[in-house]
Write a protein that holds these residues in place. Structure first.
Motif, PDB file in Angstrom:
ATOM      1  N   VAL A   1       0.771  -1.124   0.135  1.00  0.00           N
ATOM      2  CA  VAL A   1       0.092   0.063   0.121  1.00  0.00           C
ATOM      3  C   VAL A   1       0.913   1.291  -0.017  1.00  0.00           C
ATOM      4  CG1 VAL A   1      -1.718   1.313   1.192  1.00  0.00           C
ATOM      5  CG2 VAL A   1      -1.970  -1.058   0.987  1.00  0.00           C
TER       6      VAL A   1
ATOM      7  N   LEU B   1       1.341   4.117  -2.940  1.00  0.00           N
ATOM      8  CA  LEU B   1       0.899   5.428  -2.743  1.00  0.00           C
ATOM      9  C   LEU B   1       2.185   6.439  -3.179  1.00  0.00           C
ATOM     10  CD1 LEU B   1      -0.952   5.295   0.745  1.00  0.00           C
ATOM     11  CD2 LEU B   1      -1.788   6.060  -1.422  1.00  0.00           C
TER      12      LEU B   1
ATOM     13  N   LEU C   1      -4.667   5.945  -3.929  1.00  0.00           N
ATOM     14  CA  LEU C   1      -4.928   4.567  -3.667  1.00  0.00           C
ATOM     15  C   LEU C   1      -5.871   4.142  -4.622  1.00  0.00           C
ATOM     16  CD1 LEU C   1      -5.709   4.673   0.391  1.00  0.00           C
ATOM     17  CD2 LEU C   1      -4.198   3.279  -0.999  1.00  0.00           C
TER      18      LEU C   1
END
Length: 590
Positions: free
Chosen positions: A202, A206, A264
């Protein structure tokens, strides 16, 4: 101690000063960047075909050479996918630049991703290279691969770091892999630490697109107080995989929950985000502002270590050319049609002489225009075909009708040249068929691939388009989607990806029910596509769709006006839909 991982590049053409900005702007432990994209791989493949020693971004060598001494002095490790299709050549160029500057640096190379020379062997072992969306085997195209690169993961980089490398240069790895590797090396993670790795994925997702998370490509750009020189992002990753996204003080742009949510949603196909080292699930993600330009992201979990890896096949696929014509004054549509009638008459079968044609008339006709800008439209014509001579003839034919054309006809540029089109073919390959290698200080070894692992958690994906939103017709108002949602769009191979996030709980409740195939299709432009795949991330008040086939056979072969679907999100935000008045009133900005 928290590890601080900086990004200094989001694509081949990003700010040249990025590495120095990040090293001089404040403390970081690792410097990472992304220099590759599907289109970039096509460009590098062309370079290597002309010169076997080429095939990597030389601009990266210039950028990094300038800061090697500074990084060494600060103890910062550099991790970059800038090897392109020739990572050893890139490493040699960096090593030579270091020697010229008197900087001692230990450089490792991670490769094994380039399997173009093994295609026959892999086919003999049963690999059909079936297209991710259509299922068609690549052999059915009749094309010859110019490049076949597999998206490798983090563990080769981790092993290079553990061996003592200061700089690690890779070929094709997933965009998040350098960030995952930095965190894994720092904390001593192993392949079975699925939730931690998922969190680092994640964080990598980003920051890998540089300033896109710090206010770039943001729907509400007018709310950014200082857009000049937006800062490159930093991920402060904790030992559990959670992170804080931030940037150096004093830099432009802004990092908020919405800029983070927007990124995201960029180029994903839903909450199940496949990476070489883990299938990272986004549907429990929580995003919270914890300070100025500081956003905490947590809640990712890892579902499985995939048994297959994504691969991208690039192959020559004919030729293309485009030209633009200025159309001024009144009767612009008639003038454009007149031009096209004359142009197609120059070819034996008219417009049908070409395999593909795209025509755009850009700019609406204005009554009583006050400026030349108001009074001018642009007629864009793009053609593609397997016959290079035919495509080469097109720009010249347009020039030849210039003096006999419509009144005021003018070209925006000299005749263009036919350029090579290249197909991008996304597929999967067994991970066991791709040996990942590390080369460091005269030694080369293979990285042991983690076995396919599955977590205990098998949470189903969130539902989407759950039913009709009931409201009195008198309370419904026609408003742009953008009045209740932000968006972000992009490309994945031949598909367009689109994500939106609702601006209030009430807007999310409405859109969650409204987001059906028929309703989403009504928002899209009339371009052809094969299917819609809808998805949702309720914890982010987000919804999305993958529009399969929208970009044909990929960016490098597409001749549409927006070949990467970058503007699709803003297009749909401009489209109107009927929304309950109470939902509209629930949104308050500024």
């Amino acid at each position: 101690m928290t590890v601080r991982i900086a990004n200094c590049s989001g694509f081949l053409g990003d700010r040249k000063t990025g590495p120095r900005e990040m090293l001089e702007g404040g403390p970081v432990d690792y410097l990472t960047g992304d220099w590759l994209a599907e289109l970039t791989m096509s460009i590098l493949a062309k370079q290597r075909s002309r010169d076997p020693e080429a095939g990597f971004p030389t601009s990266f060598v210039d950028q990094i050479s300038d800061v090697l001494g500074l990084a060494r002095d600060k103890g910062v490790k550099i991790l970059a996918n800038a090897g392109g299709v020739n990572p050893h050549g890139c490493a040699a160029a960096v090593a030579e630049a270091a020697r010229e500057r008197g900087v001692e640096v230990r450089i490792a190379v991670v490769d094994g991703d380039d399997v173009v020379d093994r295609v026959d062997e892999l086919r003999a072992d049963g690999w059909r290279a079936e297209h991710l969306d259509s299922g068609e085997p690549f052999a059915d195209t009749g094309l010859t691969p110019a490049v076949v690169n597999v998206y490798l993961g983090a563990w080769g980089i981790v092993e290079a770091l553990r061996a003592g490398a200061d700089v690690v240069i890779t070929g094709r790895v997933s965009d998040a892999s350098p960030i995952v590797a930095a965190a894994a090396a720092h904390y001593g993670w192993e392949p079975g630490d699925l939730d931690r790795i998922a969190g680092a994925v994640v964080a990598g997702h980003l920051i890998e697109c540089s300033a896109q998370v710090s206010g770039g490509n943001f729907s509400f750009f007018t709310e950014i107080p200082h857009p000049e020189h937006p800062g490159f992002p930093i991920a402060e990753i904790e030992s559990d995989g959670s992170c804080v996204i931030t940037k150096h003080p004093g830099t432009g742009g802004v990092i908020t929950t919405e800029t983070v949510i927007s990124q995201l949603l960029y180029e994903i196909n839903g909450p199940d985000y496949a990476n070489p080292d883990v299938l990272s699930r986004f549907d429990r993600l929580q995003v919270e502002q914890v300070g100025p330009d500081r956003v905490r992201v947590h809640g990712a979990f890892g579902e499985v270590v995939p048994a297959t890896l994504k691969a991208g096949i690039v192959a020559d696929h004919g030729w293309s050319a485009e030209m633009s014509v200025l159309v001024t004054g009144g009767q612009r549509r008639l003038k454009a049609d007149y031009c096209l009638r004359q142009l197609w008459a120059e070819f034996p079968e008219g417009r049908g002489s070409f395999d593909d044609v795209v025509v755009n008339l850009i700019g609406s006709e204005t009554e009583d225009p006050q400026t030349l800008d108001e009074g001018t439209s642009i007629l864009r014509i793009a053609v593609a075909d397997a016959d290079k001579e035919l495509v080469t003839r097109f720009p010249r034919a347009l020039v030849e009708i210039l003096l006999g054309g419509f009144p005021g006809m003018a070209l925006t540029s000299p005749p263009s040249r036919a350029r090579r089109r290249q197909l991008f073919w996304p597929t999967l390959i067994p991970a066991t068929a791709v040996p990942e290698r590390v080369t460091f200080e005269g030694r080369t070894w293979e990285v042991e691939r983690a076995p396919a692992l599955a977590a205990v958690d098998e949470t189903p994906l969130p539902e989407v388009g759950t039913g009709k939103y009931e409201y009195d017709d008198e309370t419904g108002v026609s408003v742009p989607l953008g009045s209740i949602a932000g968006s972000r769009s992009g490309d994945k191979g031949g598909n367009a990806t689109l994500g939106i996030w609702a601006l209030s709980d009430e807007a999310h409740e409405f859109l969650s029910r409204w987001w059906t195939e028929d309703n989403v299709a009504s928002l899209l432009p009339p371009e052809e596509y094969s299917a819609l795949r809808l998805w949702a991330i309720p914890s982010l008040r987000a919804l999305g769709v993958t529009v399969t086939g929208y970009l044909g056979l990929g960016t490098a072969t597409n001749i549409a006006l927006d070949t990467q679907a970058k503007g699709l999100g803003e297009f749909v935000r401009a489209r109107h839909l009927t929304v309950p008045r109470s939902v509209v009133e629930s949104v308050s900005r500024g």
